[in-house]
Every structure is written in C-alpha cells, then in structure tokens.
Design an enzyme around this catalytic site. Structure first.
Site, mmCIF file in Angstrom:
data_model
loop_
_atom_site.group_PDB
_atom_site.id
_atom_site.type_symbol
_atom_site.label_atom_id
_atom_site.label_comp_id
_atom_site.label_asym_id
_atom_site.label_seq_id
_atom_site.Cartn_x
_atom_site.Cartn_y
_atom_site.Cartn_z
ATOM 1 N N ASP A 61 0.901 -1.151 0.000
ATOM 2 C CA ASP A 61 0.000 0.000 0.000
ATOM 3 C C ASP A 61 0.937 1.198 0.000
ATOM 4 O O ASP A 61 1.610 1.459 1.016
ATOM 5 C CB ASP A 61 -0.863 0.010 1.260
ATOM 6 C CG ASP A 61 -1.820 1.183 1.267
ATOM 7 O OD1 ASP A 61 -1.442 2.265 0.767
ATOM 8 O OD2 ASP A 61 -2.945 1.044 1.761
ATOM 9 N N HIS A 62 1.004 1.920 -1.112
ATOM 10 C CA HIS A 62 2.062 2.938 -1.203
ATOM 11 C C HIS A 62 1.890 4.045 -0.165
ATOM 12 O O HIS A 62 2.831 4.747 0.169
ATOM 13 C CB HIS A 62 2.207 3.482 -2.635
ATOM 14 C CG HIS A 62 1.195 4.514 -3.014
ATOM 15 N ND1 HIS A 62 -0.063 4.211 -3.437
ATOM 16 C CD2 HIS A 62 1.264 5.865 -3.041
ATOM 17 C CE1 HIS A 62 -0.723 5.318 -3.703
ATOM 18 N NE2 HIS A 62 0.057 6.344 -3.475
ATOM 19 N N HIS A 95 -5.860 2.585 1.345
ATOM 20 C CA HIS A 95 -5.217 3.791 1.882
ATOM 21 C C HIS A 95 -5.972 4.400 3.072
ATOM 22 O O HIS A 95 -5.376 4.743 4.094
ATOM 23 C CB HIS A 95 -5.093 4.864 0.802
ATOM 24 C CG HIS A 95 -4.484 4.371 -0.476
ATOM 25 N ND1 HIS A 95 -3.500 3.430 -0.509
ATOM 26 C CD2 HIS A 95 -4.712 4.710 -1.771
ATOM 27 C CE1 HIS A 95 -3.138 3.199 -1.770
ATOM 28 N NE2 HIS A 95 -3.867 3.957 -2.552
HETATM 29 C C1 BG6 Z 1 -3.784 4.974 -6.043
HETATM 30 C C2 BG6 Z 1 -5.152 4.986 -6.666
HETATM 31 O O1 BG6 Z 1 -3.617 3.848 -5.238
HETATM 32 O O2 BG6 Z 1 -3.630 6.135 -5.252
HETATM 33 C C3 BG6 Z 1 -5.351 6.236 -7.497
HETATM 34 O O3 BG6 Z 1 -5.281 3.852 -7.505
HETATM 35 C C4 BG6 Z 1 -5.074 7.468 -6.670
HETATM 36 O O4 BG6 Z 1 -6.666 6.302 -8.025
HETATM 37 C C5 BG6 Z 1 -3.727 7.341 -5.985
HETATM 38 O O5 BG6 Z 1 -5.080 8.589 -7.543
HETATM 39 C C6 BG6 Z 1 -3.501 8.464 -5.017
HETATM 40 O O6 BG6 Z 1 -2.179 8.371 -4.561
HETATM 41 P P1 BG6 Z 1 -1.392 9.659 -4.094
HETATM 42 O O7 BG6 Z 1 -0.078 9.136 -3.636
HETATM 43 O O8 BG6 Z 1 -1.300 10.556 -5.285
HETATM 44 O O9 BG6 Z 1 -2.231 10.241 -3.022
#
Ligand code: BG6
Length: 501
Positions: A186-187, A249
C-alpha cells in the site's frame, strides 16, 4: 545503514505503466543514493517483445520523466542499466518460467551470490494466479532456496475485489509462499508523512494523553483529488473509489491515527495492534450503509480554477450508464475503550475542488467561556491537522487574544512544514517500500489478517449497495466538494467538513 544482501529482482509486468512510472524510478533513486547492494540484477518479465537494449531505453526515458533524480546522466545510467535484463514471456506458459529460472540462476552464479530472489507482481491482477502457478511449477521457490537464499513476493493492489476473492488470491499465494515472504503493497504506508503519524503520536509526551474520547470530539480523514480517472477507466470502473482508496489507503490512515502503541516498533507488534483496532471497527449493517455511507459520481465542471472537466460517464472506456462511485464519504465508530462514541468521518473522491489528503482531529468544545462577550460558540475548537499532501506538515489551531484593548479570541495556527523544517527531498513512497523489501522488513506491509479484515468492512458496504436502490448519478459537479448528501451526513451531527485550503 548496513549494506543490503545481494539480490535478483524479477518484475512481472515490467513493460507496463506502474513499472515505468513508479518502480524503476524508485529503484534508480535507491541505486543512485548508494542504497543498493553491490551485487544485484533486475529482470523484466512481460509479454511485449523487446530485447535488453530496447527495454533499457524505455526505462531510461521513463526515469528521465518520473524520477526525482532527473535528468539522468547517460553514462551514469549505463552503470545502472547493465544490471537490467528483459525476457519476453507468456504468463500462462510454463516454458517462460523455466527460462526465467535458468536465467536468474545463471545470473546468481555469475555474481557468486546466494539465490536471493524478489518476485514483484506489477501486472493486471487477472494474471496474478497464473504467475504464482508459474513460480511454483517451475520450482522457482524450491526447498533448496530456503537454505541458500531468500524468496519474497510483492503484490500490488487491487488485492481481490471483495472479501472472498481476496481470500482466494491470498490462499493461493500462501500455498506457495509463507507469510513472512509476502509483501502486500500500500504505497500510502511508504509516505514519510504517513509514517510521521506514529512519530507525532508516540514521540511527543503531550499528545498521547489527550488522544482519546475524553478530549477528542471527532476525527475526519480526507483524500481528495482534483484529477479524474484519466486513462485508467478500464480498471477504475470495476473498482470505484470504495476499492481503489477506501479498502486500502483510507483504512490504513485510520489505523495509524487510532491504533494503540505497539510493544515495540516492529512488523509483528505494530501489525498486532493494527488488527486489534481493525476488529474493533463497528461492522456496517444495511441500515448503516443507508444512513452512514454516501456515494457519488462526478458530473462536468471546472477544476483547478480553469480546467474544464468532462463527466465520469464521458471519460474514455466508461459506459454511459455507469454507476461506479468516484466519491465515498462515510461515518464509522470504533468500539473500544479509547474511541467509544467518537465518530470518524472518512471521505475520498476524484474531481474535487482541491487536491488534499489530511487527517483533522477535532478536540471537544470548551465547557465554559471565561471571556465575556466571546460566547462558547464563537471560540473555535482546537484542531490538529496532519497534512499528508500537498504542503506536507502538521498544524494546531488554537485560540489567541487578538491585538487591542478588548479580550477578543481569534483562531491562529501553530504550524510545522516538512519543506522548511527538514533539508532535502524525502524519499518517494516506492523507494522506502522497495528498500524495506530488499531488507526484509514487513512493518509497512499488510499482513493477511489486516488485509482480510479491511475487506470484511468494505464488503459489507459493497453488498449493502447491491441491495439498495441504484444511485442517481452523476450527483456532484467536478470542482465542487462532493455530493450534497456528504455535507448532510456530517452537518446533521452539528459538524462540518474540514474544507479549509
Ligand atoms: C492509487 C489509486 O492507489 O492512489 C489512485 O489507484 C489514486 O486512483 C492514488 O489517484 C492516489 O495516490 P497519491 O499518492 O497521489 O495520493
């Protein structure tokens, strides 16, 4: 930092967007900063026909656009890219996996290194199971490797599309790998600001004593984006914001802000606390879904001041009658000693007025006002805002005497911003996560029980929607703050969304 063990990384789906936009730029940054082991190799495995040099060129071009270390010096890149190879392959053909095995074993021998392999699934989820089969049937994770090196598997989201499919995929993976070998990404957990939630709570003596239902009125967690679904319509229309953002997230942000302190800051203890927290979240009945969950889909409008946006149904690849959610707001409760009675309002949406991801912690109102004319209603609540992005930082809203002869109280902010407080750019989320995978640290990755419990909650909502009347979409303008029903959800409790920009 200690040097990492040598390893070979195999990237399935190496010709795709994720590999080019996130994974390789992060690998290059890590290498450039000296975080890589001396001996390593990276093997791309994908369907597109290419040779090593063509593949290296696509990686070079992409790093030049997406890496925080750009522009990339050609000679320097050559030193990195000589470790990169590419195998044109088929995901459902055992021969491809056997060739991969021969190739990576030969490479390990060439470097005289143990068979330390990381298998990174960066493909569409439809081929995850074929890849796990291929890895198993070709003997890539054999018993020998247990004594002579390590095997790790990295799985990207979406990890299933509901509880049952996630469990099936997970069972498949765990039939070949052990839990300690599995890295579910989960980034958000790789973001510095997200990790800082724990630092803020547990490295400061003054916040933890008030971090509970005695002092906190409610908490809002928002991840709002002004972008639409862009070219990802094919994927997004099956996912919706509920699977794309909420299941992963948002629930992770919630668990970090609400978890109990772990015994030690390590993978098992932190994940043990997180699962206790996740299990305490009250499950949604159909009635709760009706009353506490709002879904939305964007219509046309103006975003980022002057950009004209089309409606979701007009985006590429989206059916004209799609009822996929591009916005969800919900209210939930955590039934434990710390949080009983404190509502958590959580929302995420695309094509919203402003891009911001934050957690706003609202403290209780004053019980009594000492300052004559300033009625209690006029003195604002203390709010801690943890901004994940943009303008990463933390602020605390307090009341202060405004200058003059009278005792007037006005709200002011005490703020900390990453940019001004710390020098240099923090690593990208993927850099941190890839480093941890190479190091073998699972603290920032989901464990099976964490992932499945999050799916249980979200599947209640998805199933609830199936038994409720179809929504009337679109129901919010691009460039607005979301559907009116989302305002009603919080306003009827006498509260408002934290829409400050
Ligand atoms: C991703 C989703 O996991 O996270 C995207 O698939 C979303 O739809 C993105 O735009 C948001 O990530 P960040 O790091 O830009 O908040």
């Amino acid at each position: 930092m200690a040097e990492l063990n040598p390893c070979g990384i195999v990237i399935f789906g190496a010709s795709g967007d994720l590999a080019h936009i996130k994974i390789f730029p992060a690998l290059y940054s890590l290498w450039d900063e000296g975080f890589f082991p001396k001996d390593f190799f990276i093997t791309g495995f994908a369907r597109t026909k290419m040779d090593d040099n063509q593949f290296r060129k696509t990686i070079h071009d992409s790093i030049n656009i997406h890496c925080r270390k750009k522009p990339v010096d050609a000679k320097h890149f050559k030193d990195f890219s000589k470790h990169i190879h590419y195998l044109s392959s088929n995901y459902d053909d055992i021969k491809s996996y056997k060739s991969l095995k021969t190739f990576i074993e030969a490479k390990s021998a060439e470097y005289s290194m143990p068979k330390n392999f990381i298998f990174y699934l960066s493909t569409p989820p439809s081929v995850y199971e074929s890849i796990v089969d291929g890895i198993e049937n070709s003997g890539l994770v054999s018993d020998n490797y247990k004594g002579d090196g390590f095997s790790r598997i990295v799985v990207e989201k979406p990890f299933g599309c509901d509880y049952d499919s996630a469990k099936k995929l997970n069972d498949k993976i765990l039939s070949v790998f052990q839990e300690k070998q599995v890295y579910r990404i989960d980034h958000y957990l790789g973001k510095e600001t997200v990790q800082n939630i724990l630092a803020f709570r547990f490295a400061n003596a003054i916040f933890e004593p008030v971090w509970n239902n005695k002092y906190i009125d409610h908490i809002q967690i928002s991840a709002l984006e002004s972008i639409g679904v862009g070219l990802r319509g094919g994927y997004f229309n099956n996912a919706g914001i509920i699977r794309d953002m909420m299941q992963n997230h948002m629930i992770q942000l919630l668990s970090l802000v609400a978890t109990e302190p772990p015994a030690f800051f390590d993978a098992e203890d932190l994940r043990n606390e997180k699962i206790k927290l996740l299990k305490s979240i009250r499950r949604f009945t159909i009635n709760d879904v009706k009353n506490y969950v709002v879904r939305g889909q964007y219509d046309r409008g103006i975003v980022d001041d002057d950009e004209e946006a089309v409606s979701y149904r007009e985006e590429k690849g989206i059916p004209i009658d799609s009822i996929t959610d591009t916005y969800v707001a919900l209210k939930l409760f955590i039934d434990n000693y710390r949080w009983a009675g404190v509502p958590f309002y959580i929302r995420s949406g695309k094509r919203i007025k402003k891009h911001k991801t934050e957690i706003a912690i609202y403290f209780k109102k004053l019980p009594y006002s000492l300052f004559g004319k300033n009625s209690i209603e006029k003195i604002e609540q203390n709010v801690i805002t943890i901004t994940i992005q943009p303008n990463e930082g933390i602020s605390l809203k307090i009341g202060a005497k405004s200058p003059g002869f009278k005792m007037e109280i006005d709200p002011v902010e005490l703020s900390f911003f990453y940019k001004s407080s710390f020098k240099g750019t923090p690593p990208e989320a993927y850099e941190r996560l890839l480093y941890d995978i190479m190091e073998g640290d699972q603290t920032l990755f989901y464990r099976t029980d964490n992932m499945l419990t999050a799916w249980k909650l979200i599947t209640d909502i998805i199933n609830g929607w199936k038994s409720l009347p179809a929504p009337s979409f679109p129901n919010y303008e691009s460039g607005s703050w979301g559907p009116k029903e989302a305002d009603d959800l919080i306003n009827k409790d006498g509260r408002t969304w934290h829409n400050e920009i």
